[in-house]
Scaffold this motif. Structure first.
Motif, PDB file in Angstrom:
ATOM      1  N   TRP A 254       5.474  20.237  67.268  1.00 31.85           N
ATOM      2  CA  TRP A 254       5.166  21.102  66.348  1.00 31.85           C
ATOM      3  C   TRP A 254       6.324  21.967  66.395  1.00 31.85           C
ATOM      4  O   TRP A 254       5.816  23.181  66.955  1.00 31.85           O
ATOM      5  CB  TRP A 254       4.249  21.144  65.870  1.00 31.85           C
ATOM      6  CG  TRP A 254       3.276  20.204  66.323  1.00 31.85           C
ATOM      7  CD1 TRP A 254       2.371  19.492  67.084  1.00 31.85           C
ATOM      8  CD2 TRP A 254       2.778  18.882  65.329  1.00 31.85           C
ATOM      9  NE1 TRP A 254       1.799  18.459  67.215  1.00 31.85           N
ATOM     10  CE2 TRP A 254       1.893  18.411  65.627  1.00 31.85           C
ATOM     11  CE3 TRP A 254       3.593  19.347  63.786  1.00 31.85           C
ATOM     12  CZ2 TRP A 254       2.167  16.949  65.234  1.00 31.85           C
ATOM     13  CZ3 TRP A 254       2.940  17.453  62.737  1.00 31.85           C
ATOM     14  CH2 TRP A 254       2.354  16.595  63.851  1.00 31.85           C
ATOM     15  N   GLY A 255       6.605  21.670  64.709  1.00 33.18           N
ATOM     16  CA  GLY A 255       8.278  23.405  64.687  1.00 33.18           C
ATOM     17  C   GLY A 255       7.535  23.926  63.459  1.00 33.18           C
ATOM     18  O   GLY A 255       6.462  23.339  62.714  1.00 33.18           O
ATOM     19  N   ILE A 256       8.484  25.268  62.773  1.00 35.65           N
ATOM     20  CA  ILE A 256       7.903  25.639  61.824  1.00 35.65           C
ATOM     21  C   ILE A 256       9.363  25.710  60.850  1.00 35.65           C
ATOM     22  O   ILE A 256      10.258  26.280  61.521  1.00 35.65           O
ATOM     23  CB  ILE A 256       7.678  26.810  62.274  1.00 35.65           C
ATOM     24  CG1 ILE A 256       6.027  27.263  62.292  1.00 35.65           C
ATOM     25  CG2 ILE A 256       7.322  28.051  60.756  1.00 35.65           C
ATOM     26  CD1 ILE A 256       5.520  28.320  63.063  1.00 35.65           C
ATOM     27  N   LYS A 257       9.451  25.200  60.144  1.00 40.39           N
ATOM     28  CA  LYS A 257      10.412  24.777  59.452  1.00 40.39           C
ATOM     29  C   LYS A 257      10.191  25.852  57.893  1.00 40.39           C
ATOM     30  O   LYS A 257       9.139  26.262  57.316  1.00 40.39           O
ATOM     31  CB  LYS A 257      10.741  23.868  58.906  1.00 40.39           C
ATOM     32  CG  LYS A 257      11.878  23.695  58.182  1.00 40.39           C
ATOM     33  CD  LYS A 257      12.017  22.218  57.477  1.00 40.39           C
ATOM     34  CE  LYS A 257      13.708  21.961  57.295  1.00 40.39           C
ATOM     35  NZ  LYS A 257      13.864  20.808  57.063  1.00 40.39           N
ATOM     36  N   ALA A 258      11.596  26.745  57.377  1.00 42.25           N
ATOM     37  CA  ALA A 258      11.219  27.535  56.440  1.00 42.25           C
ATOM     38  C   ALA A 258      12.747  27.356  55.387  1.00 42.25           C
ATOM     39  O   ALA A 258      14.138  27.808  56.361  1.00 42.25           O
ATOM     40  CB  ALA A 258      10.877  29.219  56.446  1.00 42.25           C
ATOM     41  N   GLY A 259      12.816  26.045  54.810  1.00 41.93           N
ATOM     42  CA  GLY A 259      13.573  26.333  53.991  1.00 41.93           C
ATOM     43  C   GLY A 259      14.520  25.311  54.648  1.00 41.93           C
ATOM     44  O   GLY A 259      14.254  24.288  54.628  1.00 41.93           O
ATOM     45  N   ASN A 260      16.499  25.235  54.995  1.00 44.10           N
ATOM     46  CA  ASN A 260      16.461  24.642  56.261  1.00 44.10           C
ATOM     47  C   ASN A 260      16.746  25.523  57.111  1.00 44.10           C
ATOM     48  O   ASN A 260      17.610  25.074  58.051  1.00 44.10           O
ATOM     49  CB  ASN A 260      18.160  24.979  55.683  1.00 44.10           C
ATOM     50  CG  ASN A 260      18.362  24.128  54.561  1.00 44.10           C
ATOM     51  OD1 ASN A 260      17.541  23.161  54.564  1.00 44.10           O
ATOM     52  ND2 ASN A 260      19.046  24.575  53.338  1.00 44.10           N
ATOM     53  N   CYS A 261      15.728  26.379  57.828  1.00 49.03           N
ATOM     54  CA  CYS A 261      15.768  27.040  59.545  1.00 49.03           C
ATOM     55  C   CYS A 261      14.722  26.600  59.964  1.00 49.03           C
ATOM     56  O   CYS A 261      13.122  26.640  59.431  1.00 49.03           O
ATOM     57  CB  CYS A 261      16.076  28.300  59.075  1.00 49.03           C
ATOM     58  SG  CYS A 261      17.426  29.057  57.869  1.00 49.03           S
ATOM     59  N   TYR A 262      14.717  26.528  60.990  1.00 46.55           N
ATOM     60  CA  TYR A 262      13.480  26.473  62.098  1.00 46.55           C
ATOM     61  C   TYR A 262      13.624  27.928  63.162  1.00 46.55           C
ATOM     62  O   TYR A 262      14.125  28.708  63.052  1.00 46.55           O
ATOM     63  CB  TYR A 262      13.897  25.729  63.078  1.00 46.55           C
ATOM     64  CG  TYR A 262      14.251  24.449  62.321  1.00 46.55           C
ATOM     65  CD1 TYR A 262      12.858  23.522  62.223  1.00 46.55           C
ATOM     66  CD2 TYR A 262      15.792  23.389  61.842  1.00 46.55           C
ATOM     67  CE1 TYR A 262      13.110  21.881  61.586  1.00 46.55           C
ATOM     68  CE2 TYR A 262      15.924  22.349  61.893  1.00 46.55           C
ATOM     69  CZ  TYR A 262      14.023  21.421  60.944  1.00 46.55           C
ATOM     70  OH  TYR A 262      14.123  20.520  60.975  1.00 46.55           O
TER      71      TYR A 262
ATOM     72  N   ASP B  15      19.474  28.799  61.832  1.00 47.29           N
ATOM     73  CA  ASP B  15      19.589  27.546  60.367  1.00 47.29           C
ATOM     74  C   ASP B  15      20.449  26.303  62.367  1.00 47.29           C
ATOM     75  O   ASP B  15      21.693  26.878  62.622  1.00 47.29           O
ATOM     76  CB  ASP B  15      21.252  28.329  60.532  1.00 47.29           C
ATOM     77  CG  ASP B  15      21.415  26.184  59.683  1.00 47.29           C
ATOM     78  OD1 ASP B  15      20.946  25.767  59.524  1.00 47.29           O
ATOM     79  OD2 ASP B  15      22.313  26.468  59.056  1.00 47.29           O
ATOM     80  N   VAL B  16      19.330  26.099  63.128  1.00 50.42           N
ATOM     81  CA  VAL B  16      19.113  25.409  64.115  1.00 50.42           C
ATOM     82  C   VAL B  16      19.335  24.179  63.849  1.00 50.42           C
ATOM     83  O   VAL B  16      17.982  23.762  62.841  1.00 50.42           O
ATOM     84  CB  VAL B  16      18.867  26.555  65.800  1.00 50.42           C
ATOM     85  CG1 VAL B  16      19.195  27.707  65.633  1.00 50.42           C
ATOM     86  CG2 VAL B  16      17.153  26.474  65.301  1.00 50.42           C
ATOM     87  N   THR B  17      19.415  22.964  64.946  1.00 55.06           N
ATOM     88  CA  THR B  17      18.426  22.004  65.432  1.00 55.06           C
ATOM     89  C   THR B  17      17.384  21.252  65.124  1.00 55.06           C
ATOM     90  O   THR B  17      16.664  22.210  66.224  1.00 55.06           O
ATOM     91  CB  THR B  17      19.526  20.945  65.934  1.00 55.06           C
ATOM     92  OG1 THR B  17      19.705  21.180  66.731  1.00 55.06           O
ATOM     93  CG2 THR B  17      21.196  20.650  65.511  1.00 55.06           C
ATOM     94  N   PRO B  18      16.774  21.268  65.029  1.00 54.24           N
ATOM     95  CA  PRO B  18      15.192  20.369  65.662  1.00 54.24           C
ATOM     96  C   PRO B  18      15.210  20.174  67.078  1.00 54.24           C
ATOM     97  O   PRO B  18      13.934  20.712  67.002  1.00 54.24           O
ATOM     98  CB  PRO B  18      14.445  19.227  64.728  1.00 54.24           C
ATOM     99  CG  PRO B  18      15.564  19.510  63.503  1.00 54.24           C
ATOM    100  CD  PRO B  18      16.911  19.617  64.232  1.00 54.24           C
TER     101      PRO B  18
END
Length: 130
Positions: free
Chosen positions: A73-81, A92-95
């Motif tokens: 489980w990750g946290i995303k805000a817009g296009n960023c993690y 701005d990284v990959t999942p």
């Protein structure tokens, strides 16, 4: 041809430890498991909480099995993690490279604390829709 069944890792580990006890007849093996005294804890709960799991186990014994991916489980805000939970840093990284939690409620708590972002399943992020 049928594919291997995905099971929780603890079930795969338990099955691997007890393979020599199976007779090769899945219905009989599942019935035997229900009477065994060492079928306890998570295994017993998983097996008898839902009859669908019993059918899943029968298919696993027939066609083989593999462990489900561990939860991420990750946290995303817009296009960023989120990449740094200590200072709530996002990038701005990959999942695959984002920081993750195995327990969703921990990530939910951070989103609630921040007041923004969303908790996402990193195992499914970036995958094509089925």
């Amino acid at each position: 041809m049928n594919e291997k069944v995905k099971l929780p890792k603890f079930m795969c580990d338990w099955l691997d430890q007890h393979k020599e006890e199976f007779c090769g007849c899945p219905m009989t093996d599942v019935s035997k498991l229900s009477r065994e005294r060492d079928t306890v804890g998570d295994v017993r709960a998983w097996l008898f909480r839902d009859t669908t799991n019993q059918w899943k186990l029968i298919d696993a014994l027939r066609y083989g099995y593999e462990a489900e991916p561990e939860p991420r489980w990750g946290i995303k805000a817009g296009n960023c993690y989120m990449t740094n939970p200590e200072n709530y840093g996002f990038d701005d990284v990959t999942p695959e490279t984002a920081v993750y939690w195995a327990i969703k409620s921990y990530a939910d708590y951070i989103v609630k604390t921040l007041g923004f972002g969303e908790v996402v399943d990193l195992n499914k992020e970036g995958k094509a829709d089925d």
